[in-house]
Design a protein around this motif. Structure first.
Motif, PDB file in Angstrom:
ATOM      1  N   GLY A 112      25.049 -14.659 -18.800  1.00 29.75           N
ATOM      2  CA  GLY A 112      24.400 -13.357 -18.781  1.00 29.75           C
ATOM      3  C   GLY A 112      23.224 -13.221 -17.844  1.00 29.75           C
ATOM      4  N   PHE A 113      23.035 -14.175 -16.941  1.00 25.38           N
ATOM      5  CA  PHE A 113      21.922 -14.094 -16.005  1.00 25.38           C
ATOM      6  C   PHE A 113      22.329 -13.288 -14.776  1.00 25.38           C
ATOM      7  CE2 PHE A 113      20.933 -17.997 -18.339  1.00 25.38           C
ATOM      8  CZ  PHE A 113      19.588 -17.823 -18.604  1.00 25.38           C
ATOM      9  N   LEU A 187      16.652 -19.279 -25.395  1.00 25.11           N
ATOM     10  CA  LEU A 187      16.833 -19.264 -23.949  1.00 25.11           C
ATOM     11  C   LEU A 187      17.200 -20.637 -23.401  1.00 25.11           C
ATOM     12  CD1 LEU A 187      16.644 -17.998 -21.113  1.00 25.11           C
ATOM     13  CD2 LEU A 187      14.161 -18.397 -21.215  1.00 25.11           C
ATOM     14  N   PHE A 188      16.359 -21.627 -23.668  1.00 17.87           N
ATOM     15  CA  PHE A 188      16.508 -22.909 -22.985  1.00 17.87           C
ATOM     16  C   PHE A 188      17.563 -23.807 -23.629  1.00 17.87           C
ATOM     17  CE2 PHE A 188      12.107 -21.553 -21.939  1.00 17.87           C
ATOM     18  CZ  PHE A 188      12.332 -21.325 -20.595  1.00 17.87           C
ATOM     19  N   ALA A 189      17.598 -23.885 -24.960  1.00 13.98           N
ATOM     20  CA  ALA A 189      18.632 -24.687 -25.611  1.00 13.98           C
ATOM     21  C   ALA A 189      19.926 -23.898 -25.742  1.00 13.98           C
ATOM     22  CB  ALA A 189      18.159 -25.148 -26.986  1.00 13.98           C
ATOM     23  N   GLY A 190      19.806 -22.581 -25.957  1.00 15.40           N
ATOM     24  CA  GLY A 190      20.984 -21.758 -26.151  1.00 15.40           C
ATOM     25  C   GLY A 190      21.663 -21.385 -24.852  1.00 15.40           C
ATOM     26  N   LYS A 191      21.065 -20.477 -24.091  1.00 15.33           N
ATOM     27  CA  LYS A 191      21.708 -19.975 -22.871  1.00 15.33           C
ATOM     28  C   LYS A 191      21.800 -21.040 -21.780  1.00 15.33           C
ATOM     29  CE  LYS A 191      21.032 -15.761 -21.454  1.00 15.33           C
ATOM     30  NZ  LYS A 191      20.370 -14.529 -20.972  1.00 15.33           N
ATOM     31  N   LEU A 192      20.727 -21.807 -21.591  1.00 18.50           N
ATOM     32  CA  LEU A 192      20.719 -22.784 -20.505  1.00 18.50           C
ATOM     33  C   LEU A 192      21.232 -24.165 -20.918  1.00 18.50           C
ATOM     34  CD1 LEU A 192      17.395 -21.799 -18.715  1.00 18.50           C
ATOM     35  CD2 LEU A 192      19.705 -21.600 -17.806  1.00 18.50           C
TER      36      LEU A 192
END
Length: 306
Positions: A112-113, A187-192
């Motif tokens: 989604g970025f 953000l960091f653990a989930g999306k990235l």
């Protein structure tokens, strides 16, 4: 997907301040310039709108960037961005390495970025604007930096550890202020998909750390409305600090004080040059490796060999 760290950059509003900033890092940190981008009559005709020096501190590349040439004019897009981003405690962001830009683009798109490509540079890098990464601008790059030393067969950062008075072993972490650790984890653990290493308490904040390529991202939620980290997450956003691992904290502190610099923090844990004396940025030093943190060291050479 893991992306080794290429460089850390921040902005200066006035190019007249850049030589002094570069000299600070060379004098205090033993930073070594590896490449300088300058506006000349030839490069100005090509549209160059900034000046910058690529400098190595151990295995970390730092790049202060200032508007120049066309960028020095009000209304110039890059120049205006640099001027907006030059406030104290505000950094531009991180560049991360990939060997396959098309695959990296698809990976970020699936999560989604939105990605931005500068015209003419589509084969070299793309940007994830700071509004999508908790105020931290991400640059995903395929090409090596000019005169990149870390991929050379004989490259070693050991001289910063063994021959310089700071005794830097490597970059331990990059810190980011967060509205909440829940948002940081999403953000960091989930999306990235950067694995969480653990949590710990810091002065004025609770920290959740994530494995980011070959270094650590420390996300920090202020413990009160009066915390400077709470104010940073609300008003500034993005990178809050760097942390360098040193072999002997007491010796490093003695050296920095011999330079006439004011220190904050505690040498038993971690301490920093006061930001007012470090061009408005917070840079910590520690000889302690928190539980779960990897050994400091760049992985760019391993990626180049893959």
């Amino acid at each position: 997907m893991q992306f080794p760290l290429v460089h850390i950059s921040w902005a200066l509003a006035d190019n007249a301040d850049r030589p002094g900033c570069d000299a600070f890092f060379q004098d205090v940190f033993g930073a070594e310039p590896v490449y300088e981008i300058l506006v000349t009559p030839e490069t100005e005709k090509m549209g160059l709108d900034r000046e910058e020096t690529l400098m190595m501190i151990g295995d970390a590349m730092v790049i202060p960037i200032a508007p120049a040439g066309r960028g020095a004019q009000e209304g110039a897009p890059l120049g205006d961005m640099l001027r907006r981003s030059s406030a104290p405690m505000r950094w531009l962001g991180l560049a991360l390495k990939t060997n396959d830009l098309e695959n990296a683009d698809a990976w970020f798109a699936e999560r989604g970025f939105k990605r931005h490509y500068d015209r003419g540079m589509e084969a070299h890098y793309f940007l994830v604007p700071r509004g999508q990464a908790m105020g931290m601008r991400l640059e995903i790059v395929k090409q090596d930096m000019p005169n990149e030393p870390r991929t050379a067969p004989d490259w070693s950062p050991a001289k910063w550890r063994d021959a310089h008075s700071l005794g830097i072993e490597g970059l331990q972490a990059v810190g980011v202020s967060a509205p909440s650790l829940e948002e940081a984890r999403d953000l960091f653990a989930g999306k990235l998909e950067w694995s969480e290493i653990g949590t710990r308490d810091l002065p004025d904040a609770t920290c959740a750390a994530f494995a980011m390529g070959d270094t650590v991202l420390e996300t920090m939620e202020g413990t009160s409305d009066a915390s400077p980290i709470t104010a940073h997450a609300r008003d500034v956003k993005g990178i809050y600090h760097l942390v360098f691992k040193v072999k002997d904290a007491a010796s490093a502190a003695t050296y920095l004080r011999s330079k006439g610099l004011t220190l904050i923090g505690n040498t038993d844990d971690r301490f920093a040059i006061h930001p007012d004396e470090a061009h408005g940025r917070l840079i910590w030093f520690t000889e302690v490796t928190p539980e779960g943190y990897p050994r400091a060291g760049s992985k760019l050479a391993e990626m180049a060999a893959a």
